[in-house]
Motif scaffolding. Sequence first.
Motif, PDB file in Angstrom:
ATOM      1  N   LYS A   5      44.796  60.200  53.331  1.00 40.69           N
ATOM      2  CA  LYS A   5      43.417  59.423  52.821  1.00 40.69           C
ATOM      3  C   LYS A   5      43.727  58.596  51.782  1.00 40.69           C
ATOM      4  N   GLU A   6      43.421  57.326  51.902  1.00 42.81           N
ATOM      5  CA  GLU A   6      43.485  56.343  50.700  1.00 42.81           C
ATOM      6  C   GLU A   6      42.421  56.357  49.898  1.00 42.81           C
ATOM      7  N   SER A   7      42.420  56.073  48.512  1.00 39.67           N
ATOM      8  CA  SER A   7      41.251  55.910  47.730  1.00 39.67           C
ATOM      9  C   SER A   7      41.419  54.688  46.595  1.00 39.67           C
ATOM     10  N   VAL A   8      40.269  54.182  46.343  1.00 37.07           N
ATOM     11  CA  VAL A   8      40.249  52.924  45.577  1.00 37.07           C
ATOM     12  C   VAL A   8      39.827  53.480  44.106  1.00 37.07           C
ATOM     13  N   SER A   9      40.648  52.965  43.080  1.00 33.56           N
ATOM     14  CA  SER A   9      40.076  52.916  41.703  1.00 33.56           C
ATOM     15  C   SER A   9      39.581  51.750  41.196  1.00 33.56           C
ATOM     16  N   ILE A  25      27.486  49.018  37.971  1.00 28.19           N
ATOM     17  CA  ILE A  25      27.812  50.166  38.418  1.00 28.19           C
ATOM     18  C   ILE A  25      27.222  50.702  39.665  1.00 28.19           C
ATOM     19  N   GLN A  26      25.996  50.505  40.141  1.00 25.53           N
ATOM     20  CA  GLN A  26      25.416  50.826  41.231  1.00 25.53           C
ATOM     21  C   GLN A  26      25.784  49.889  42.277  1.00 25.53           C
ATOM     22  N   SER A  27      25.894  48.482  41.938  1.00 28.07           N
ATOM     23  CA  SER A  27      26.665  48.112  42.924  1.00 28.07           C
ATOM     24  C   SER A  27      27.845  48.295  43.457  1.00 28.07           C
ATOM     25  N   ILE A  28      28.760  48.482  42.431  1.00 28.47           N
ATOM     26  CA  ILE A  28      29.974  48.864  42.911  1.00 28.47           C
ATOM     27  C   ILE A  28      30.101  50.130  43.737  1.00 28.47           C
ATOM     28  N   LEU A  29      29.419  51.160  43.181  1.00 26.89           N
ATOM     29  CA  LEU A  29      29.292  52.719  43.678  1.00 26.89           C
ATOM     30  C   LEU A  29      28.845  52.550  45.327  1.00 26.89           C
ATOM     31  N   SER A  30      28.028  51.473  45.559  1.00 23.26           N
ATOM     32  CA  SER A  30      27.345  51.225  46.975  1.00 23.26           C
ATOM     33  C   SER A  30      28.433  50.779  47.812  1.00 23.26           C
ATOM     34  N   GLN A  31      29.681  50.141  47.252  1.00 22.98           N
ATOM     35  CA  GLN A  31      30.640  49.598  48.002  1.00 22.98           C
ATOM     36  C   GLN A  31      32.087  50.698  48.265  1.00 22.98           C
ATOM     37  N   GLU A  35      35.548  59.195  47.956  1.00 16.84           N
ATOM     38  CA  GLU A  35      36.890  59.554  47.287  1.00 16.84           C
ATOM     39  C   GLU A  35      37.350  58.605  46.344  1.00 16.84           C
ATOM     40  N   ASP A  36      36.624  57.630  46.170  1.00 16.97           N
ATOM     41  CA  ASP A  36      36.944  56.332  45.414  1.00 16.97           C
ATOM     42  C   ASP A  36      36.283  56.828  43.906  1.00 16.97           C
ATOM     43  N   GLU A  37      36.852  56.061  42.975  1.00 14.65           N
ATOM     44  CA  GLU A  37      36.149  56.074  41.717  1.00 14.65           C
ATOM     45  C   GLU A  37      36.061  54.795  40.884  1.00 14.65           C
ATOM     46  N   ILE A  38      35.316  54.834  39.790  1.00 10.58           N
ATOM     47  CA  ILE A  38      35.433  53.654  38.850  1.00 10.58           C
ATOM     48  C   ILE A  38      35.734  54.059  37.675  1.00 10.58           C
ATOM     49  N   VAL A  39      36.669  53.484  36.836  1.00 11.75           N
ATOM     50  CA  VAL A  39      36.947  53.812  35.557  1.00 11.75           C
ATOM     51  C   VAL A  39      36.586  52.789  34.539  1.00 11.75           C
ATOM     52  N   ILE A  40      35.868  52.870  33.516  1.00  7.81           N
ATOM     53  CA  ILE A  40      35.300  51.962  32.727  1.00  7.81           C
ATOM     54  C   ILE A  40      35.637  52.461  31.428  1.00  7.81           C
ATOM     55  N   SER A  41      36.520  51.116  30.983  1.00 11.22           N
ATOM     56  CA  SER A  41      37.198  51.234  29.383  1.00 11.22           C
ATOM     57  C   SER A  41      35.652  50.566  28.591  1.00 11.22           C
ATOM     58  N   VAL A  42      35.173  51.612  27.731  1.00 11.16           N
ATOM     59  CA  VAL A  42      34.138  51.014  26.955  1.00 11.16           C
ATOM     60  C   VAL A  42      34.469  50.871  25.378  1.00 11.16           C
ATOM     61  N   GLN A  60      32.297  60.051  40.349  1.00 10.84           N
ATOM     62  CA  GLN A  60      33.086  58.677  40.436  1.00 10.84           C
ATOM     63  C   GLN A  60      33.020  57.831  39.448  1.00 10.84           C
ATOM     64  N   THR A  61      32.056  58.196  38.172  1.00 10.44           N
ATOM     65  CA  THR A  61      32.189  57.150  37.212  1.00 10.44           C
ATOM     66  C   THR A  61      32.812  57.744  36.048  1.00 10.44           C
ATOM     67  N   ASN A  62      33.827  57.044  35.529  1.00 15.40           N
ATOM     68  CA  ASN A  62      34.708  57.978  34.612  1.00 15.40           C
ATOM     69  C   ASN A  62      34.777  56.770  33.468  1.00 15.40           C
ATOM     70  N   PRO A  63      34.058  57.078  32.339  1.00 11.91           N
ATOM     71  CA  PRO A  63      34.130  56.239  31.124  1.00 11.91           C
ATOM     72  C   PRO A  63      35.269  56.566  30.120  1.00 11.91           C
ATOM     73  N   VAL A  64      35.883  55.579  29.691  1.00 13.35           N
ATOM     74  CA  VAL A  64      37.098  55.994  28.957  1.00 13.35           C
ATOM     75  C   VAL A  64      36.549  55.414  27.532  1.00 13.35           C
ATOM     76  N   HIS A  65      36.269  56.061  26.480  1.00 12.80           N
ATOM     77  CA  HIS A  65      35.900  55.608  25.263  1.00 12.80           C
ATOM     78  C   HIS A  65      37.271  55.198  24.285  1.00 12.80           C
ATOM     79  N   GLN A  66      37.220  53.828  23.783  1.00 17.79           N
ATOM     80  CA  GLN A  66      37.884  53.448  23.112  1.00 17.79           C
ATOM     81  C   GLN A  66      37.648  53.589  21.604  1.00 17.79           C
TER      82      GLN A  66
END
Length: 68
Positions: A5-9, A25-31, A35-42, A60-66
């Motif tokens: 099973k492949e996944s996309v980050s 985010i909603q636009s990306i999640l809809s695609q 098993e996929d995720e969004i990693v957001i550098s904030v 699926q939405t993983n914020p990374v705080h800078q």
Amino acid sequence: MASVKESVSVAMAAYNGEKYIQAQIQSILSQLGPEDEIVISVDPSNDRTIERIEAFGDSQTNPVHQPR
């Protein structure tokens, strides 16, 4: 033969993006698949970008705080 099973980050950067971040985010999640995720550098924003991201409460939405 077992299938793998492949996944996309999706990597995304955000800075003072409160106005558009939820729509992005909603636009990306809809695609993505479940098993996929969004990693957001904030970067340290002056608005409520991080609060808008955390409002999704989605695994699926993983914020990374800078740090500031």
